[in-house]
Design an enzyme around this catalytic site. Structure first.
Site, short mmCIF file in Angstrom:
data_model
loop_
_atom_site.label_atom_id
_atom_site.label_comp_id
_atom_site.label_asym_id
_atom_site.label_seq_id
_atom_site.Cartn_x
_atom_site.Cartn_y
_atom_site.Cartn_z
N SER A 13 35.34 47.72 40.23
CA SER A 13 36.09 46.30 39.75
C SER A 13 35.35 45.73 38.56
CB SER A 13 36.39 45.43 40.92
OG SER A 13 35.22 45.20 41.49
N CYS A 75 33.74 51.14 44.03
CA CYS A 75 34.07 49.97 44.56
C CYS A 75 34.54 50.06 46.18
CB CYS A 75 35.31 49.57 43.85
SG CYS A 75 35.97 47.92 44.40
N GLU A 155 28.16 38.49 39.52
CA GLU A 155 28.74 38.37 38.16
C GLU A 155 27.96 37.50 37.10
OE1 GLU A 155 31.61 40.42 37.05
OE2 GLU A 155 31.20 41.95 38.92
N CYS A 187 29.73 46.27 49.87
CA CYS A 187 30.31 45.84 48.64
C CYS A 187 29.23 46.09 47.41
CB CYS A 187 30.60 44.35 48.59
SG CYS A 187 30.88 43.67 46.84
N HIS A 189 28.43 45.01 44.83
CA HIS A 189 27.55 43.91 44.16
C HIS A 189 26.37 43.69 45.12
CE1 HIS A 189 31.09 43.72 41.82
NE2 HIS A 189 30.58 42.80 40.99
#
Ligand code: DGL
Length: 267
Positions: A13, A75, A155, A187, A189
């Site tokens: 994503s 993802c 992010e 996840c 991230h």
């Protein structure tokens, strides 16, 4: 182009899937890779299954145009909600990150230990990790915890700011004394917050992420199909759906990846 030389497609994503990209690049240096980050529509973790399936299919079609030989869904949210739908429209093999991450966690867990799965709200609601852990033979206790604020922190490039510690404590401090044997970073991230998360959980908890395990599964799949590209210096191409400069800046700052020119594909 020979079949072996066709690229591996990797998508996420946003930029978190670069943790998977990096693991693939390290394990398979000869492979040509094309990475797509859906930066215009991130986050997926707060969206409906219908939306994530629709986005994932659009990206799959785009990557198939690039003649990929394998698709790695980097993802966790898309792997949880859309893997079967992607497989149904893909003529090339499709791998996700949930099963490899679950296998890694089972291997790291002590008998009777307790596993804590962290992920986006959508991943946690799908119970995809609990199912994958059970499928991998895990019989111990599993708890899932959504940590939605971790994604915007990453992010924003704020992985080492004090706010990252405050948020991590808020989500996880209550688990510190609950005998968590293994914590899954469910996840893409979250590996970028690994130090902070490990600091909150303390030394008794092993932290597992799927990046390396997913790269291993890609290697096994290509090997089984005689599609590995030997050699030392594969090409890397990066495409995003918005804000290529920010993507490039954060890829370098957070992961040490020099992207070169990042192309834009809007849907
Ligand atoms: N890439 C997503 C995942 O691994 C996290 C970011 C998002 O919510 O889109 O679940």
């Amino acid at each position: 182009m020979k079949n072996q030389e066709r690229p591996i497609g990797i998508f996420d994503s946003g930029l978190g899937g670069l943790t998977v990209f990096k693991a693939v690049r390290a394990l398979l240096p000869g492979e040509n890779l094309v990475y797509f980050g859906d930066t215009a529509r991130v986050p997926y973790g707060t969206k409906s299954a219908e939306a994530v399936v629709a986005f994932s299919k659009e990206i799959t079609a785009f990557l198939l145009e690039k003649k990929i030989k394998l698709l790695l869904v980097a993802c966790n949210t898309a792997s949880s909600l859309a893997l079967e739908e992607i497989r149904a429209v893909s003529p090339v093999p499709v791998l996700g990150v949930i099963a490899p991450g679950a296998a890694e966690a089972v291997a790291a867990a002590r008998p009777g230990g307790r596993i804590l799965v962290t992920g986006t709200s959508a991943t946690v609601a799908s119970r995809a990790y609990s199912k994958a852990l059970a499928a991998a033979g895990y019989k111990g206790r599993v708890t899932e915890k959504a940590c939605p604020l971790f994604v915007p922190l990453v992010e924003e490039g704020w992985c080492s700011k004090p706010v990252a510690g405050i948020v991590a404590r808020e989500y996880l401090a209550s688990f510190r004394r609950s005998g968590i044997d293994v914590l899954i970073l469910g996840c893409t991230h979250y590996p970028l917050l690994k130090k902070v998360i490990a600091g909150v959980m303390g030394p008794g908890t092993r932290i597992v992420d799927s990046a390396k395990a997913a790269a291993d599964s890609a290697r096994r799949e290509l090997e089984a199909r005689a599609l590995l590209n030997p050699g030392r210096k594969g090409r890397s191409e990066f495409v995003v759906s918005d804000a290529p400069e920010k993507f490039s800046f954060l890829a370098r700052k957070l992961l040490g990846i020099r992207t070169g020119q990042v192309l834009v594909k809007r849907f």
